[in-house]
Design an enzyme around this catalytic site. Sequence first.
Site, mmCIF file in Angstrom:
data_model
loop_
_atom_site.group_PDB
_atom_site.id
_atom_site.type_symbol
_atom_site.label_atom_id
_atom_site.label_comp_id
_atom_site.label_asym_id
_atom_site.label_seq_id
_atom_site.Cartn_x
_atom_site.Cartn_y
_atom_site.Cartn_z
ATOM 1 N N PRO A 1 1.054 -1.115 0.037
ATOM 2 C CA PRO A 1 0.294 0.665 -0.178
ATOM 3 C C PRO A 1 1.000 1.370 -0.377
ATOM 4 O O PRO A 1 0.474 2.233 -0.616
ATOM 5 C CB PRO A 1 -0.675 -0.086 1.169
ATOM 6 C CG PRO A 1 0.122 -1.011 2.462
ATOM 7 C CD PRO A 1 0.493 -1.907 0.959
ATOM 8 N N GLU B 1 2.161 -8.078 8.381
ATOM 9 C CA GLU B 1 2.680 -6.898 7.976
ATOM 10 C C GLU B 1 3.237 -6.327 7.177
ATOM 11 O O GLU B 1 4.319 -5.229 6.938
ATOM 12 C CB GLU B 1 3.220 -6.536 10.159
ATOM 13 C CG GLU B 1 2.410 -6.629 11.391
ATOM 14 C CD GLU B 1 1.206 -5.580 11.029
ATOM 15 O OE1 GLU B 1 1.547 -4.585 10.410
ATOM 16 O OE2 GLU B 1 -0.034 -6.406 11.061
ATOM 17 N N ARG C 1 -4.210 -8.154 -20.578
ATOM 18 C CA ARG C 1 -5.988 -7.734 -21.717
ATOM 19 C C ARG C 1 -5.076 -6.350 -22.826
ATOM 20 O O ARG C 1 -5.729 -6.598 -24.058
ATOM 21 C CB ARG C 1 -6.800 -6.985 -21.486
ATOM 22 C CG ARG C 1 -6.914 -5.668 -20.711
ATOM 23 C CD ARG C 1 -7.700 -5.753 -19.817
ATOM 24 N NE ARG C 1 -9.255 -5.229 -19.755
ATOM 25 C CZ ARG C 1 -9.358 -4.381 -21.014
ATOM 26 N NH1 ARG C 1 -9.092 -3.537 -20.614
ATOM 27 N NH2 ARG C 1 -10.624 -4.931 -21.530
ATOM 28 N N ASP D 1 -11.100 1.722 -24.713
ATOM 29 C CA ASP D 1 -11.132 1.504 -22.959
ATOM 30 C C ASP D 1 -11.194 2.846 -22.251
ATOM 31 O O ASP D 1 -10.328 3.592 -22.508
ATOM 32 C CB ASP D 1 -9.922 0.781 -22.838
ATOM 33 C CG ASP D 1 -10.422 -1.029 -22.214
ATOM 34 O OD1 ASP D 1 -12.075 -0.988 -22.725
ATOM 35 O OD2 ASP D 1 -9.652 -1.591 -22.560
#
Length: 250
Positions: A88, A116, A154, A169
């Site tokens: 993150p 963690e 993709r 897209d």
Amino acid sequence: MDFTVLTLFPELISSFFEHGMMFRGIEKKLITGHCINIRDFSTDRHNTIDDRPYGGGSGMVMKQEPLKAAILAAKKRTPESPVVLMTPQGTRFNQEKAMTLALQNKGLIFVCGRYEGIDERITTTLVDEEISIGDYVMTGGELASMVIIDSIARLIPGVLGSPESSKSDSFTDDRLEYAQYTRPEDFEGLKVPEVLLSGNHGKINQWRKKSSLQHTFLKRPDLFKKTKLSAEEKKIIKQWCQELEILVRE
Ligand code: SAM
């Protein structure tokens, strides 16, 4: 493109490689998918892969030794592939990043953390790039790696059934995609826009450009502000403004 995923839950990833577009890409030999179980590289008889954090505190940290051995095994298979840590704390992933990764690499090695996270010394010595899929914290990096692999795969020519489909897209050129419709023509009184049934490709293209601009303006004003409008698009927007003015006056 070769995708290697280092994980403590290889079944999560292998099942992803066995379905849908990923499976078709692998069948066509455009993609290879490989899982490495980090636990296979633990050296003690309990197969330990985590330990308590120095300095105390809650949770466990993924140990260096098995992780290093797993990364080196992956590097041996595909030495050119950069090592990408799912975290993150990494740079936020987006469509532009997907395109860059697809264009610049023949392979990628993903490290999925758990607990963690991983010992910082692995990050500083063996990781080339840290990527996050958003400002929230999940329990593991597997979902993040699948999100990234899916969006890169993709973009590889031949993986999608229709090569054109990724070009319109959302997020290509800072725009969202136009509205899409399929049969039936009339669904509970809601009709497909007439122009899409006309067979007039010029008019259909024009309608799609307008729909794409409307979607971007209404749903993602932040993207719309960044968009560089062509002369044709400015004309479409002026027309739309005129239509709105008429509606307001009525
Ligand atoms: N303690 C870490 C922190 O606060 O930065 C979070 C660890 S998280 C519970 C466990 C693992 O999930 C991470 O090592 C990472 O691999 C993965 N992960 C969680 N959220 C993620 C995100 N938004 N993007 C990418 N990976 C994520």
